[in-house]
Write an enzyme that holds these catalytic residues in place. Structure first.
Site, PDB file in Angstrom:
ATOM      1  N   LYS A  39     -10.417  -0.080  -2.460  1.00  0.00           N
ATOM      2  CA  LYS A  39     -10.046  -0.217  -0.685  1.00  0.00           C
ATOM      3  C   LYS A  39     -10.350   0.977  -0.212  1.00  0.00           C
ATOM      4  CE  LYS A  39      -6.914  -1.600   2.594  1.00  0.00           C
ATOM      5  NZ  LYS A  39      -5.547  -1.955   2.868  1.00  0.00           N
ATOM      6  N   LYS A  84      -6.990   3.436  -3.296  1.00  0.00           N
ATOM      7  CA  LYS A  84      -7.541   3.138  -1.889  1.00  0.00           C
ATOM      8  C   LYS A  84      -7.953   4.605  -1.418  1.00  0.00           C
ATOM      9  CE  LYS A  84      -5.438   2.003   2.620  1.00  0.00           C
ATOM     10  NZ  LYS A  84      -4.400   1.282   3.170  1.00  0.00           N
ATOM     11  N   ASP A 127       0.845  -1.250   0.049  1.00  0.00           N
ATOM     12  CA  ASP A 127      -0.025  -0.025   0.030  1.00  0.00           C
ATOM     13  C   ASP A 127       0.830   1.116   0.065  1.00  0.00           C
ATOM     14  OD1 ASP A 127      -1.785  -2.079   0.501  1.00  0.00           O
ATOM     15  OD2 ASP A 127      -2.982  -0.883   1.890  1.00  0.00           O
TER      16      ASP A 127
END
Length: 310
Positions: A246, A210, A147
């Site tokens: 996400k 995300k 991430d």
């Protein structure tokens, strides 16, 4: 793909009021009850990146997190729900780089992935060479998902080529690991910025986009999520590629998780209700889902302390 400024320009017009009206109809129109609600909540668990990103994290705290991921529900709840041999586990655990090796050791062979937050999380302002080295170190330690966080200043300056180049280099540093690109939407000020940053990240090779680091003053919200999933839909229609989504930060109750599942089902369809294309970033959500499932089987709400904490 190469940065397509024409495609990017076509995504500039974002109608905030229309998005907010759409979100309102989504959350009011769907009412999921009884066995259906229990099934959707079990699906929420399977879509979760169980996360600890605290300054006081230790190897032991990460081992507890992984133990919770391997056994997210009490045995009596599993039996009462009639799950039998069905295994319900979060999709991944998400930790800082120093704890990747510990997490990999604990979850080995379980099917639970290990995600590492990287690139000078949460601000993303270290030199690019430092950020790339951190990605490579996490992959070397066994992380199979990375991430990364973008420097928000590149979005404010509309420096799209520079942002695209940085993410492409992050993509290359990940190797076989999946790349999730954190936009920090609470810092981006407008839904236009969110949409354009989403498009650039996807063009540069993101497997997931995300919302947040969880450290911003405003984290995942449904209007922001709707803007991002519509960018994903437009990208799929243009290129044929499926990109994951996400939301992270502030998703702490079972009811909120259901709202996000409804959004994904209505806007992108059934394929985006699988861990390959949708994740929750969550730390306390699992406890509330356990409480709701216990209420489903017993008719009573339990105290938080009855459920083992991650």
């Amino acid at each position: 793909m190469a940065l397509d400024l024409g495609f990017l320009e076509s995504m500039r017009c974002v109608n905030r009021s229309a998005l907010e009206r759409r979100v309102g109809t989504l959350t009011r129109r769907r009412s999921i009850k009884a066995d259906n609600q229990a099934a959707w909540l079990l699906r929420s668990i399977s879509l979760m990146d169980l996360t600890t990103l605290n300054s006081n994290d230790t190897d032991e705290r990460v081992r507890r997190l992984c133990a919770k991921a391997l056994n997210p529900l009490r045995r009596d709840l599993v039996e009462a729900l009639g799950l039998g041999e069905t295994i319900i586990r979060p999709a991944a655990v998400c930790v800082y780089h120093p704890f990747v090796a510990t997490a990999v050791e604990v979850v080995k062979g379980s099917g639970v992935h290990v995600a590492a937050v990287s690139t000078a999380f949460p601000h993303g302002l270290a030199p690019l060479s430092t950020r790339l080295a951190e990605i490579e170190a996490s992959v070397a330690d066994g992380a199979d998902e990375i991430d990364v966080v973008i420097p928000r200043g590149l979005v404010f300056g509309a420096r799209w080529q520079e942002l695209h180049d940085e993410i492409r280099q992050m993509r290359a540093a990940c190797g076989e690991a999946h790349l999730k690109v954190i936009l920090g939407t609470g810092d981006l000020a407008t839904l236009r910025n969110v949409t354009l940053a989403s498009m650039v990240a996807m063009m540069a090779g993101a497997d997931f986009i995300k919302t947040s680091t969880g450290k911003e003053s405003v984290n995942a919200t449904l209007p922001v999520g709707l803007a991002m999933v519509r960018a994903i839909r437009a990208y799929h229609e243009q290129t044929g590629y499926l990109i994951g989504f996400k939301p992270a930060g502030g998703i702490s109750t079972a009811k909120v998780s259901l709202d996000w599942l409804v959004l994904m089902k209505e806007e992108l369809g059934r394929p985006w209700l699988e861990p390959e294309l949708f994740r929750f970033g969550a730390s306390s959500l699992l406890t509330d889902i356990e409480r709701q499932l216990e209420h489903h089987v017993s008719g009573r709400y339990s105290a938080n302390h009855r459920h083992a904490m991650a």
